[in-house]
Design a protein around this motif. Structure first.
Motif, PDB file in Angstrom:
ATOM      1  N   UNK A 141      25.539  25.040  13.477  1.00 55.75           N
ATOM      2  CA  UNK A 141      26.237  24.379  14.572  1.00 55.75           C
ATOM      3  C   UNK A 141      26.945  25.401  15.432  1.00 55.75           C
ATOM      4  N   UNK A 142      27.673  24.913  16.419  1.00 62.01           N
ATOM      5  CA  UNK A 142      28.403  25.825  17.297  1.00 62.01           C
ATOM      6  C   UNK A 142      29.599  25.114  17.901  1.00 62.01           C
ATOM      7  N   UNK A 143      30.502  25.902  18.446  1.00 62.52           N
ATOM      8  CA  UNK A 143      31.636  25.411  19.207  1.00 62.52           C
ATOM      9  C   UNK A 143      31.751  26.270  20.456  1.00 62.52           C
ATOM     10  N   UNK A 144      31.968  25.631  21.603  1.00 55.95           N
ATOM     11  CA  UNK A 144      32.255  26.366  22.829  1.00 55.95           C
ATOM     12  C   UNK A 144      33.462  25.722  23.505  1.00 55.95           C
ATOM     13  N   UNK A 145      33.826  26.194  24.681  1.00 56.38           N
ATOM     14  CA  UNK A 145      35.026  25.691  25.352  1.00 56.38           C
ATOM     15  C   UNK A 145      34.920  24.196  25.657  1.00 56.38           C
ATOM     16  N   UNK A 146      33.715  23.721  25.981  1.00 60.23           N
ATOM     17  CA  UNK A 146      33.544  22.309  26.301  1.00 60.23           C
ATOM     18  C   UNK A 146      33.735  21.439  25.054  1.00 60.23           C
ATOM     19  N   UNK A 147      33.235  21.928  23.930  1.00 60.87           N
ATOM     20  CA  UNK A 147      33.438  21.244  22.655  1.00 60.87           C
ATOM     21  C   UNK A 147      34.919  21.224  22.295  1.00 60.87           C
ATOM     22  N   UNK A 148      35.600  22.347  22.490  1.00 58.21           N
ATOM     23  CA  UNK A 148      37.036  22.408  22.194  1.00 58.21           C
ATOM     24  C   UNK A 148      37.821  21.414  23.055  1.00 58.21           C
ATOM     25  N   UNK A 149      37.455  21.303  24.316  1.00 60.42           N
ATOM     26  CA  UNK A 149      38.134  20.352  25.201  1.00 60.42           C
ATOM     27  C   UNK A 149      37.978  18.933  24.667  1.00 60.42           C
TER      28      UNK A 149
END
Length: 171
Positions: A141-149
């Motif tokens: 999986x992954x996390x990026x800034x949009x996911x964090x938001x």
């Protein structure tokens, strides 16, 4: 001792038109609702979620010993330990209070908080994303800034701060 004279603040009308407002946040928050759960025993406190440049900076707080996550970053990461300590299974160093950590792009590492650490808080600046890995090095999986938001938006709505509480951190 010579007295220091500070210049007067620049009037608002002298600022460039369309200037993005600054963000000034108080120290480590006591209101538990501000901390967003991201892993069991681990939370983030967003500071800046930059959609335009694809990075985020936040405080990571861990209050449980053990593995937080195994991951890789395609871009550099910077960290500064504010409280407690942590380490990576792949290295022989321990990041302690006051230590700065630079993570080069591409490195895979497993963040661990040891049993003797009651609480760890580290400031991180993450560019790009976090790519989660399993023990065989496969992407899970992954996390990026949009996911964090979105994670923050859902959390703040659920704890009564309102979904728009996260908007103050977005640029």
């Amino acid at each position: 001792m010579e007295k220091v004279v500070f210049p007067k603040p620049v009037p608002a009308e002298r600022q460039p038109p369309g200037l993005t407002p600054e963000i000034v946040l108080p120290g480590i928050p006591e209101d538990e609702r501000v901390w967003v759960p991201v892993y069991p025993g681990a939370w983030i406190r967003p500071l800046l979620l930059n959609k335009t440049h694809g990075y985020w900076t936040s405080l990571l707080r861990v209050r449980a010993a053990g593995v937080v996550s195994c991951h890789r970053h395609p871009a550099p990461v910077h960290g500064l330990v504010l409280k407690g300590s942590w380490r990576y299974l792949e290295h022989d160093w321990v990041a302690r209070e006051g230590d700065y950590v630079f993570e080069p792009p591409g490195e895979t590492h497993t963040l661990v908080v040891d049993e003797d650490v009651e609480e760890m808080i580290t400031w991180f600046l993450v560019s790009g994303s976090m790519i989660y890995m399993d023990e065989q090095g496969r992407t899970t999986g992954f996390t990026d800034v949009f996911d964090r938001i979105e994670i923050c938006r859902k959390h703040y709505a659920s704890v009564g701060l309102g979904a728009d509480y996260v908007d103050q951190f977005i640029r």
